[in-house]
Design a protein around this motif. Structure first.
Motif, PDB file in Angstrom:
ATOM      1  N   VAL A   1      34.810  50.103  43.324  1.00  0.00           N
ATOM      2  CA  VAL A   1      35.613  48.939  42.930  1.00  0.00           C
ATOM      3  C   VAL A   1      34.724  47.838  42.363  1.00  0.00           C
TER       4      VAL A   1
ATOM      5  N   LEU B   1      38.838  45.459  36.467  1.00  0.00           N
ATOM      6  CA  LEU B   1      39.611  44.708  37.463  1.00  0.00           C
ATOM      7  C   LEU B   1      39.245  43.241  37.336  1.00  0.00           C
TER       8      LEU B   1
ATOM      9  N   ARG C   1      45.664  40.558  45.788  1.00  0.00           N
ATOM     10  CA  ARG C   1      44.853  41.081  46.892  1.00  0.00           C
ATOM     11  C   ARG C   1      45.407  42.418  47.381  1.00  0.00           C
TER      12      ARG C   1
ATOM     13  N   LEU D   1      44.278  44.896  44.911  1.00  0.00           N
ATOM     14  CA  LEU D   1      42.866  45.235  45.110  1.00  0.00           C
ATOM     15  C   LEU D   1      42.716  46.221  46.257  1.00  0.00           C
TER      16      LEU D   1
ATOM     17  N   THR E   1      41.315  49.993  45.844  1.00  0.00           N
ATOM     18  CA  THR E   1      40.193  50.482  46.652  1.00  0.00           C
ATOM     19  C   THR E   1      40.592  51.771  47.360  1.00  0.00           C
TER      20      THR E   1
ATOM     21  N   ALA F   1      39.824  42.811  50.092  1.00  0.00           N
ATOM     22  CA  ALA F   1      40.915  41.944  49.666  1.00  0.00           C
ATOM     23  C   ALA F   1      40.906  40.592  50.378  1.00  0.00           C
TER      24      ALA F   1
ATOM     25  N   ARG G   1      32.342  40.165  44.630  1.00  0.00           N
ATOM     26  CA  ARG G   1      32.685  40.610  43.284  1.00  0.00           C
ATOM     27  C   ARG G   1      31.588  40.256  42.283  1.00  0.00           C
TER      28      ARG G   1
END
Length: 184
Positions: free
Chosen positions: A94, A103, A113, A116, A120, A172, A179
């Protein structure tokens, strides 16, 4: 490039590759070559130290557990390793998607979230399937000692999916620093 703590794990992977090739045979050598490739990924991506160490160590542990018969001696260890490794592979996958701008990397509202976490879990599910295909190929074409079978495969997939789900929840709800690849 200066040395980082994960480089100790990478050095252990190089040593394991040498031992695998010289002392354990071609299948072990191939396994440790895969591990070496895997432990290099966090280094090239500059991932946070904790993720780098956990990811590399789990891959190395998984390979050695296989070679030393630990999965037969401690039956639940295989399931734990599938959960942990799949979760960590999903996290790295991810992060790669975020860095490749597949993403969104900005602040995430509630629904994003959830997306996400689901992404994942999907990346983890795909990696679990690829892992099981690899086990089947290894069993079928390289070494019949590689444990496969319906019950083993389903349990491995279930625990891998569980690990990916937990990882998705963690990513999340965590601060966006992961990130960007910063240590947080």
């Amino acid at each position: 490039m200066s040395l980082v703590p994960g480089d100790v794990v990478r050095a252990a992977a190089v040593g394991s590759l040498a031992v695998g090739i010289v002392a354990l045979g071609g299948v072990a050598g191939a396994l440790f070559l895969l591990v070496l490739g895997g432990v290099l990924v966090p280094r090239f991506l500059g991932l946070p130290t904790a993720l780098d160490l956990c990811f590399g160590s789990s891959l190395l542990l998984a390979a050695w557990a296989s070679q030393l018969g630990w999965y037969e001696a401690v039956p639940w260890l295989d399931l734990l390793v599938h959960a942990v490794c799949t979760g960590l592979v999903a996290a790295v996958g991810v992060i790669i998607m975020v860095r490749g701008q597949a993403l969104e990397a900005g602040a995430l509202p509630g629904r994003a979230r959830v997306g996400l976490a689901a992404t994942t879990m999907g990346v983890g599910a795909l990696s679990a399937i690829v892992w099981e295909l690899g086990e089947w190929v290894g069993h079928t074409y390289l070494d019949e000692g590689i444990d496969v079978g319906y019950t083993d495969t389903i349990a491995d997939l279930a625990f891998g999916l569980f690990g990916a789900m937990l990882t998705g929840v963690v990513l999340a709800v965590r601060d966006p620093a992961w990130r960007l690849g910063r240590d947080a």
